[in-house]
Scaffold this motif. Structure first.
Motif, PDB file in Angstrom:
ATOM      1  N   VAL A  98       0.880  -1.356   0.112  1.00  0.00           N
ATOM      2  CA  VAL A  98      -0.011  -0.158   0.117  1.00  0.00           C
ATOM      3  C   VAL A  98       0.980   1.176  -0.034  1.00  0.00           C
ATOM      4  N   PHE A  99       0.725   2.183  -1.114  1.00  0.00           N
ATOM      5  CA  PHE A  99       1.641   3.392  -1.038  1.00  0.00           C
ATOM      6  C   PHE A  99       0.774   4.368  -1.870  1.00  0.00           C
ATOM      7  N   ASP A 100       1.045   5.632  -1.597  1.00  0.00           N
ATOM      8  CA  ASP A 100       0.394   6.719  -2.269  1.00  0.00           C
ATOM      9  C   ASP A 100       1.559   7.061  -3.601  1.00  0.00           C
ATOM     10  N   VAL A 101       1.409   6.398  -4.638  1.00  0.00           N
ATOM     11  CA  VAL A 101       2.003   6.706  -5.683  1.00  0.00           C
ATOM     12  C   VAL A 101       2.578   8.480  -6.014  1.00  0.00           C
ATOM     13  N   ASN A 102       1.232   9.158  -5.887  1.00  0.00           N
ATOM     14  CA  ASN A 102       1.496  10.331  -6.463  1.00  0.00           C
ATOM     15  C   ASN A 102       1.089  11.385  -5.492  1.00  0.00           C
ATOM     16  N   ASN A 103       1.204  11.116  -4.043  1.00  0.00           N
ATOM     17  CA  ASN A 103       0.747  12.107  -3.047  1.00  0.00           C
ATOM     18  C   ASN A 103      -0.296  12.855  -3.302  1.00  0.00           C
ATOM     19  N   ASP A 104      -1.285  12.229  -3.636  1.00  0.00           N
ATOM     20  CA  ASP A 104      -2.574  12.753  -3.739  1.00  0.00           C
ATOM     21  C   ASP A 104      -3.640  12.747  -2.461  1.00  0.00           C
ATOM     22  N   GLY A 105      -3.166  11.899  -1.568  1.00  0.00           N
ATOM     23  CA  GLY A 105      -3.952  11.598  -0.076  1.00  0.00           C
ATOM     24  C   GLY A 105      -4.759  10.349  -0.310  1.00  0.00           C
ATOM     25  N   TRP A 106      -4.875   9.777  -1.441  1.00  0.00           N
ATOM     26  CA  TRP A 106      -5.470   8.258  -1.775  1.00  0.00           C
ATOM     27  C   TRP A 106      -4.451   7.235  -1.957  1.00  0.00           C
ATOM     28  N   GLU A 107      -4.457   6.075  -1.081  1.00  0.00           N
ATOM     29  CA  GLU A 107      -3.447   5.344  -1.034  1.00  0.00           C
ATOM     30  C   GLU A 107      -3.697   4.308  -2.186  1.00  0.00           C
ATOM     31  N   ASP A 108      -2.717   3.718  -3.108  1.00  0.00           N
ATOM     32  CA  ASP A 108      -2.775   3.061  -4.049  1.00  0.00           C
ATOM     33  C   ASP A 108      -2.119   1.587  -3.633  1.00  0.00           C
ATOM     34  N   LEU A 109      -2.155   0.881  -4.874  1.00  0.00           N
ATOM     35  CA  LEU A 109      -1.664  -0.493  -4.606  1.00  0.00           C
ATOM     36  C   LEU A 109      -0.701  -0.971  -5.677  1.00  0.00           C
ATOM     37  N   TYR A 110       0.344  -1.643  -5.353  1.00  0.00           N
ATOM     38  CA  TYR A 110       1.097  -2.385  -6.170  1.00  0.00           C
ATOM     39  C   TYR A 110       1.049  -4.253  -5.885  1.00  0.00           C
ATOM     40  N   ILE A 111       0.596  -4.804  -6.620  1.00  0.00           N
ATOM     41  CA  ILE A 111       0.476  -6.191  -6.322  1.00  0.00           C
ATOM     42  C   ILE A 111       1.245  -7.034  -7.425  1.00  0.00           C
ATOM     43  N   THR A 112       2.069  -7.903  -6.825  1.00  0.00           N
ATOM     44  CA  THR A 112       2.781  -8.910  -7.726  1.00  0.00           C
ATOM     45  C   THR A 112       1.984 -10.020  -8.386  1.00  0.00           C
ATOM     46  N   GLY A 113       2.453 -10.515  -9.562  1.00  0.00           N
ATOM     47  CA  GLY A 113       1.572 -11.346 -10.467  1.00  0.00           C
ATOM     48  C   GLY A 113       2.076 -12.534 -10.710  1.00  0.00           C
ATOM     49  N   GLY A 114       3.541 -12.979 -10.216  1.00  0.00           N
ATOM     50  CA  GLY A 114       4.158 -14.146 -10.300  1.00  0.00           C
ATOM     51  C   GLY A 114       4.769 -14.302 -11.874  1.00  0.00           C
ATOM     52  N   ILE A 115       4.056 -15.439 -12.651  1.00  0.00           N
ATOM     53  CA  ILE A 115       4.584 -15.382 -14.128  1.00  0.00           C
ATOM     54  C   ILE A 115       3.619 -14.481 -14.930  1.00  0.00           C
ATOM     55  N   LYS A 116       2.450 -13.958 -14.348  1.00  0.00           N
ATOM     56  CA  LYS A 116       1.649 -13.052 -15.124  1.00  0.00           C
ATOM     57  C   LYS A 116       2.068 -11.282 -14.694  1.00  0.00           C
ATOM     58  N   SER A 117       1.646 -10.703 -15.468  1.00  0.00           N
ATOM     59  CA  SER A 117       1.849  -9.301 -15.354  1.00  0.00           C
ATOM     60  C   SER A 117       1.386  -8.783 -13.940  1.00  0.00           C
ATOM     61  N   ASP A 118       2.461  -7.997 -13.141  1.00  0.00           N
ATOM     62  CA  ASP A 118       2.042  -7.255 -11.850  1.00  0.00           C
ATOM     63  C   ASP A 118       0.892  -6.273 -12.079  1.00  0.00           C
TER      64      ASP A 118
END
Length: 567
Positions: free
Chosen positions: A55-75
């Motif tokens: 969980v992280f705020d990518v663009n510092n806009d005050g709304w928390e974003d998500l990065y999820i790993t995908g294994g052998i598929k795209s994240d």
């Protein structure tokens, strides 16, 4: 075959009955995966391992974003649009390089102190499948400030650290404001099929791996100081979590190990800052757990001022209660009601119901491809004992769960849950896809505290927030990852306040020793606390410099006296 069909029908009938009864019970969570735009399923490399989410705020806009790993598929890089919708911005983000790797875990911190959070992603191999494990580096991406990222893995000295890596964790081990990294490694080398791994296969492989302790050198590169800091252990590592178990305002290290009963058990290391080493206190603290440790949740469940640790395992999870300095931890899982049988991975402490104590969510999932369905747990804390209410609260998803995180997706003041689910290798009776559960409990007041570090890490990773409310002390530690399983929760501290509308005190203990105090804070808001620059650190440097000069003068004077005496 007939028996399998009968078992599947019985399971589906039971599930349908449970779903039908759900409307007759109190529903506190709502599955908003589809409406929120989350479309993700972790696809394993042969079997069992992965995946994670940060969980992280990518663009510092005050709304928390998500990065999820995908294994052998795209994240997936999901940007929170602030209206209950997440949009996938992976394509064109600069993160497409991850498609060449089998990704596992992910964490985020401001590596170079430019005000934007960067990404570190662990891998176990490359997707071409040509060579034996290990053959893949982990990946570091710097946030460019426009929701795009730049690969700096090689530039930061990480290209030759090839291993089968699992759980990463950010923490500031020397309190210099630049986040360091611990990376758990599982195999040194492995030529077999991951999908048919058994106890005997792993132990006979004799390929336990050393982990990495990567020291951040002023935001410009990382250096592996694993041996220098007296770690040195090997094991089937599932990562670790930086945490201050002894309340001395530096970051210690809890290491989770798989197959601890046949290979190498868990470790607890005490940070001896300002000295540059860790002391192994695993045995004396009773934390050398000989289990299949998958992950850990960190929290003071009984509000006694000491952080406790819930360690996930195969069948027998452990709730390790902190007894304080000089005393060992004690497993209270059976006594307190968190001993339910399952194969557990992610775990998260949070005050989901705002009653001033920490509840516990646990993500469950069978080894893939075995795939016996098992629902997630929701343990409600009531007077420091727990009752499992996953079905009652509609969060007992039967997907093949792995990493899980808590965050406030809609900024309404309560903590929501995301669970990473795997794609089944064999037939499975229900869909198994990543799930987002919105917390719809509308009871109790709350307070969120967001830290802005100046001398400390930008988001206060490793620091502690304490509140005093109605005579009770509640503490939260800012998560640097490695918590849950291969994942990282929100860095915003969250407190349930019950009926209290005013917080008597908010205390921030920054990593390294600085403390700030605020009084009479109103409930139902997000309080942003900016670290006050103090001359403390600079005075320390000044006195060190002055002391060096004085010592030099004394030495020179003694030298001249000796010369005169000789003459």
């Amino acid at each position: 075959m007939k028996n399998k069909i009968i078992i599947k029908r019985l399971f589906l009938s039971t599930l349908c009955l449970a779903l039908g009864l759900k409307g007759l019970t109190q529903q506190t969570f709502t599955d908003v995966t589809e409406s929120a735009g989350i479309n993700h399923q972790y696809e394993v490399y042969e079997g069992t391992f992965g995946g994670g989410v940060t969980v992280f705020d990518v663009n510092n806009d005050g709304w928390e974003d998500l990065y999820i790993t995908g294994g052998i598929k795209s994240d997936r890089l999901y940007i929170n649009k602030g209206n209950g919708i997440f949009k996938d911005f992976f394509e064109g983000s600069g993160l497409e390089l991850t498609n060449e790797y089998v990704t596992q875990g992910v964490v985020s911190a401001d590596v170079n102190k430019d005000g934007f959070r960067d990404l570190f992603i662990t891998t176990i191999t490359t997707t071409d499948g040509k060579n034996i494990i290990p053959r893949a580096k982990n990946l570091l991406f710097l946030n460019q400030g426009d929701s795009t990222f730049k690969d700096v893995t090689d530039a930061y000295g990480l290209k030759d650290l090839n291993s089968f890596s699992t759980g990463p964790s950010f923490g500031d081990i020397n309190a210099d404001g630049y986040p360091d990294l611990f990376v758990g490694n599982y195999f040194q080398e492995f030529t077999g099929k991951l999908g048919v791994i058994k106890d005997a296969t792993i132990v006979s492989a004799n390929q336990t791996a050393k982990s990495y302790l990567l020291k951040n050198k002023s935001g410009e590169k990382f250096e592996n100081v694993y041996e220098d800091y007296d770690l040195g252990h090997r094991g089937f590592g599932f990562g670790g979590v930086f945490t201050d178990f002894d309340n001395d305002q530096d970051q210690d290290l809890l290491v989770n190990q798989d197959f601890g009963y046949k290979a190498v058990p868990n470790f607890l290391y005490e940070n001896e800052y300002p000295s540059d080493y860790f002391e192994d206190v695993s045995k004396e603290k009773g934390m050398d757990l000989k289990i299949n440790a998958m992950g850990a949740a960190v929290g003071d469940y009984n509000n006694d001022g000491w952080l406790d640790y819930y360690i996930t395992n195969i069948k027998f999870n452990m709730l390790m209660e902190n007894q304080g300095n000089g005393l060992p931890f004690v497993d209270k899982a059976k006594e307190l009601g968190t001993y339910n049988l399952a194969i557990s991975w992610g775990a998260n402490f949070a005050d989901f119901d705002h009653d001033e104590d920490l509840d516990l969510f646990v993500s469950n999932g069978d080894l893939n491809p075995n795939c016996t369905p098992m629902g997630n747990f929701y343990f409600q804390n009531n007077a420091n004992t727990f009752t499992e209410k996953g079905r009652e609260f509609a969060i007992n998803d039967y997907g093949i769960g792995r990493g899980s995180v808590i965050f406030d997706m809609d900024n309404d003041g309560d903590m929501d849950v995301l669970v990473v689910n795997q794609k089944p290798i064999l037939n499975y009776p229900i869909p198994s896809k990543t799930k987002l559960f919105r917390n719809d409990l509308e009871e109790g007041n709350w307070l969120k505290v967001a830290l802005k570090g100046q001398e400390s890490e930008t988001n206060g990773i490793g620091s502690r927030v304490t509140i005093i409310v109605n005579g009770q002390k509640l503490i939260r530690e800012i998560d640097g990852g490695g918590s849950s399983h291969l994942s990282q929760n929100s860095v915003i501290a969250h407190f349930g306040l019950g009926t209290n509308s005013l917080v008597d005190s908010v205390i921030v203990d920054w990593t390294g020793g600085k403390t700030q105090l605020f009084t009479k804070v109103q409930a139902n808001q997000q309080l942003k606390i900016i670290e006050v620059n103090t001359p403390t650190r600079y005075l320390h440097y000044f006195w060190c410099f002055l002391g060096a000069i004085l010592l030099t003068l004394v030495a020179f004077t003694l030298y001249r006296k000796r010369r005169k005496t000789r003459k």
